[in-house]
Design an enzyme around this catalytic site. Structure first.
Site: not given
Length: 330
Positions: A81, A315
């Site tokens: 992110k 991720s």
């Protein structure tokens, strides 16, 4: 520390055709929306160069001989992110920087905004649901953001964030429904192509869709033969290990790209995610949160069929210690 560099933006042309039975290997830039040309992703790669971790691609033959892991767990905040958050912050106007920003997040976008806003001297307020993992809430505050806990869901947190944006004249930074955020996430795809130009399949966890959309745009624009597959939760809305992808629907902007460029979206069960977390820890000593392990869960669970050389995007790693201990002990 691995550092970001411009190689990913320069080496898109090295895509090596492996099979062209379904799609001629030609650029698909004309299928990208006007708000996300390939240049937006390559510009983001240059903009982020030296400011985020240029994460490694790890071969995982103990899990599957044709599997590689794009290890976004090695970002400073433990998740991809940062890429989109920083790209958006760097695109703020001078008045927007001076006024400050507000975001809503279950945790990883929060930390990315908090870290880089503090580094850039931008005041950040983050609205997080009261159900957000404790480790993510605490870390966001430690990174210098003002944390506001509100509501039981990210949707309720979004409502509060928009209220604060209006009241305090803050710039709202959406975690996935924003062109600059999606372009930043797309740099993951550029790096995969640079490091593994003969890749056949890229597997990406999907919640709101920013990462999947960005990766699909970057990969398909130059290497349309490469399959891009999204992985989501089979059951969304209740308590889950994979809070980062516990989203009911894709964002409007990601949906447009997913509909056009993503080959498939498959679902994984909670038990498969837990098994993937255990396998990653056992084989690599790598901690992955549930959302982060979703792509590996799809591979190990046989959800994808034959995929050839496969890169699964790992991720994020941000999981509460108690939750991790219970999962690994199961």
């Amino acid at each position: 520390m691995f550092t970001a560099h411009a190689d990913a933006a320069r080496t898109l042309s090295v895509c090596t055709p492996v099979h062209t039975s379904d799609l001629e290997d030609r650029p698909l830039e004309d299928r990208l929306p006007a708000w996300l040309p390939l240049s937006a992703v390559t510009d983001a790669a240059r903009r982020l160069s030296g400011q985020i971790v240029r994460t490694p691609l790890l071969h995982a033959p103990t899990l599957d001989r044709d599997l590689w892991l794009k290890a976004e767990v090695f970002q400073a905040t433990g998740a991809f992110k940062e890429r989109g958050a920083l790209n958006r912050l760097l695109r703020l106007t001078a008045p927007e920087r001076a006024g400050g920003v507000v975001a809503m997040s279950a945790g990883n976008h929060a930390q990315g905004v908090a870290l880089h806003a503090a580094r850039l001297g931008v005041k950040a307020t983050i609205v997080m649901p009261e159900t957000a993992p404790r480790c993510k809430v605490e870390r966001t505050a430690e990174l210098g953001a003002e944390v506001v806990l509100h509501g039981a869901t990210v949707g309720e947190a979004k409502g509060k964030a928009l209220e604060l944006a209006a009241e305090r004249r803050l710039t709202f930074l959406h975690p996935y429904d924003d062109p600059d955020v999606i372009a930043g996430q797309g740099t993951v795809g550029l790096e995969i192509l640079a490091d593994r130009p003969d890749v056949d399949t890229v597997v990406v966890p999907v919640g709101g869709g920013g990462l999947l959309a960005g990766v699909a745009a970057a990969v398909k624009a130059r290497c349309p033969r490469v399959r891009v597959i999204g992985v989501r939760l089979a059951r969304r809305g209740g308590p889950t290990l994979a809070d980062g992808i516990n989203v009911h629907a894709l964002g409007k902007l990601p949906q447009a790209i997913v509909d056009t460029l993503v080959d498939r979206v498959v679902e994984v069960e909670e038990a498969e995610i837990a098994a993937a977390m255990r396998a990653l820890h056992r084989s690599f000593g790598v901690v992955a949160e549930g959302a982060g392990a979703a792509g590996v869960a799809a591979v190990l669970g046989g959800r994808l069929g034959r995929t050839g050389r496969t890169v699964a995007v790992l991720s994020g790693r941000n999981v509460d210690g108690d939750t991790l201990a219970r999962t690994l002990a199961a």
